[in-house]
Design an enzyme around this catalytic site. Sequence first.
Site, PDB file in Angstrom:
ATOM      1  N   CYS A 139       0.815  -1.216   0.000  1.00  0.00           N
ATOM      2  CA  CYS A 139       0.000   0.000   0.000  1.00  0.00           C
ATOM      3  C   CYS A 139       0.851   1.271   0.000  1.00  0.00           C
ATOM      4  O   CYS A 139       0.461   2.294  -0.561  1.00  0.00           O
ATOM      5  CB  CYS A 139      -0.896   0.046   1.236  1.00  0.00           C
ATOM      6  N   ASP A 173      -3.626  -2.806   7.624  1.00  0.00           N
ATOM      7  CA  ASP A 173      -4.602  -3.738   8.167  1.00  0.00           C
ATOM      8  C   ASP A 173      -4.435  -5.160   7.656  1.00  0.00           C
ATOM      9  O   ASP A 173      -4.668  -6.120   8.397  1.00  0.00           O
ATOM     10  CB  ASP A 173      -6.014  -3.241   7.850  1.00  0.00           C
ATOM     11  N   CYS A 232      -2.735   3.287   2.830  1.00  0.00           N
ATOM     12  CA  CYS A 232      -3.481   2.210   3.478  1.00  0.00           C
ATOM     13  C   CYS A 232      -4.552   2.770   4.401  1.00  0.00           C
ATOM     14  O   CYS A 232      -4.442   3.886   4.904  1.00  0.00           O
ATOM     15  CB  CYS A 232      -2.549   1.291   4.255  1.00  0.00           C
ATOM     16  N   ASP A 233      -5.533   1.936   4.667  1.00  0.00           N
ATOM     17  CA  ASP A 233      -6.798   2.276   5.302  1.00  0.00           C
ATOM     18  C   ASP A 233      -6.815   3.501   6.203  1.00  0.00           C
ATOM     19  O   ASP A 233      -7.402   4.517   5.893  1.00  0.00           O
ATOM     20  CB  ASP A 233      -7.288   1.067   6.105  1.00  0.00           C
ATOM     21  N   LYS A 234      -6.208   3.418   7.388  1.00  0.00           N
ATOM     22  CA  LYS A 234      -6.350   4.490   8.382  1.00  0.00           C
ATOM     23  C   LYS A 234      -5.492   5.704   8.042  1.00  0.00           C
ATOM     24  O   LYS A 234      -5.709   6.788   8.584  1.00  0.00           O
ATOM     25  CB  LYS A 234      -5.988   3.989   9.785  1.00  0.00           C
ATOM     26  N   CYS A 277      -5.234  -2.443  -1.376  1.00  0.00           N
ATOM     27  CA  CYS A 277      -6.144  -3.515  -1.784  1.00  0.00           C
ATOM     28  C   CYS A 277      -7.130  -3.024  -2.841  1.00  0.00           C
ATOM     29  O   CYS A 277      -7.692  -1.935  -2.724  1.00  0.00           O
ATOM     30  CB  CYS A 277      -6.898  -4.044  -0.577  1.00  0.00           C
ATOM     31  N   GLU A 283     -10.731  -5.062  13.430  1.00  0.00           N
ATOM     32  CA  GLU A 283     -11.515  -5.599  12.333  1.00  0.00           C
ATOM     33  C   GLU A 283     -11.535  -7.119  12.444  1.00  0.00           C
ATOM     34  O   GLU A 283     -10.601  -7.724  12.956  1.00  0.00           O
ATOM     35  CB  GLU A 283     -10.926  -5.188  10.981  1.00  0.00           C
ATOM     36  N   SER A 322     -13.606  -5.320   8.182  1.00  0.00           N
ATOM     37  CA  SER A 322     -12.825  -4.850   7.049  1.00  0.00           C
ATOM     38  C   SER A 322     -13.748  -4.462   5.908  1.00  0.00           C
ATOM     39  O   SER A 322     -14.859  -4.988   5.769  1.00  0.00           O
ATOM     40  CB  SER A 322     -11.879  -5.959   6.586  1.00  0.00           C
TER      41      SER A 322
END
Length: 578
Positions: free
Chosen positions: A57, A89, A130-132, A202, A454, A480
Amino acid sequence: MTDTPRFDKSRLPSRHVTEGPSRAPHRSYFYAMGLTEKEIHQPWVGVATCWNEAAPCNISLDRQAKVVKKGVAKGGGTAREFTTITVTDGIAMGHEGMKSSLASREAIADTVELTMRGHCYDALVGLAGCDKSLPGMMMAMVRLNVPSVFIYGGSILPGRLDGKDVTVQDVFEAVGKHQAGNYSDAELAVLERVACPSAGACGGQFTANTMACVSEAIGLALLNSSGAPAPYESRDQYCEESGRTVMDLLARNLRPRDIVTRKSLENAARVVACTGGSTNAGLHLPAIAHEAGIDFDLKDVCDIFRDTPYFVNLKPGGDYVAKDLYEVGGLPVVLKELRKAGLVHEDCLTVTGRSIGEELDRISLEADGRVIHPISNPISKTGGVVGLHGNLAPDGAIVKVAGMSEEDQVFTGPARVFECEEDAFAAVKARDYEPGDVIVIRNEGPAGGPGMREMLATTAALSGQAMGKRVALITDGRFSGATRGFCVGHVGPEAAHGGPIALLQNGDMITLNALTGELSVALSDEELESRRKAWAGARPTIHTSGALYKYAQLVGPTRLGAVTHPGAKGEGHIYADI
């Protein structure tokens, strides 16, 4: 030396480290790094990245940041690159590491703020993968309120196996098939080697791509800048233009709180719903709003989800990945479809200085009917993510229904209660549950976890066992963006705060109805109160020191975004005005 006429340095934060005889010691440090006199006296722009070698990521952010710096220089600024942390994650999933994930969002916002404050930078370009890290970076921008532009690092390319696209979601679900004896060691070894073939986040409409779409819809990123996958060098044009754009914003003193408004947050929530995005947006949009002092909680988000059609066919509920969306026109085309139904506030400003309506007037492409369906013929009339409420969730809960039939969105069954994710995963692995059960995982909320983990490992295992439609799952933790099935997260108040989920017992009959928005347990108010009086209190935690301890002491309710400070309503000054 005098400033260029375009910028009034006497009003910028960097004057505190570059201007006047008293700052000679500071300037000596800058000369030590090879800066010229001209560069020292130009406006200073922080170029913040979440680059690291933890996961694909983030791996391309360093290269992209270098291109941003070129754009800043061409716009008359001096770029100073710095990095902050990420917790990825996909790597943290399924073990204790996931407790660090949501807390990392706060750490990212805090460390970007501290770096900007400490060095008196005038503007910010933030890159995240990435996510956060995406909401964390946007939270920092709104908190600091210096002219800012956000850039997503881009998604991963899909893998290819047996003539089909595959993603990391397929690998998680293959673990469940393997545990069920339906997938061999050799098959798993092949899949894990081909599922993630490049740099990037992702590829499905999981949290990273969801929040990347949010960055454009909310106005903090250049329109379509999130679309190109990470390996595409065409991303460079957006990186360089973002550097130029932040200098234009600085010259015009156009700031994030001019852009992030109640209306723009509503636009962002529409995009999450119509793309079947991650339930995590129900946390992150309120948290971004909090930084601007705007009241916009989980209920507000879910109200918008409920009356927004779902028409973008993306994984995990659909068939396509981010690269496919990009190839048919990306988020601008999605926004055009929303506009046709009157579901976009067109007057909201963007970082270009133009309104979202003016930006959409420049877009000629139309919905392709495969990845982006016409809004007049949606996949479903209700958004891909909906909110639930009831005596089991007085503060609300959230579920992703993208890809689920209406029949599958109603479920009643007996509770099968677990005190943590590990216990639930072990039971699922051993098939120690019954079809028709409602699996309850508690003590996983922001404070109780701590960290609001998650549950993808558990839900993917259920899907891999072909049980995704035969059981439901509720938790005060999170799911997730890759989760599918009837999996309800964010149940609030959380168990650690004495919410009803803490009072459940095995066998209690639970009803989940995403069509009516119900999450309830067949217990009277009197019985719930009796159990509350007998409740032994929050489950003891091993996290009695360090970062997770601090996080647990500070974190607020899930419905308000699980934030850790008073936000704009409590601030005594704005950094940009120091």
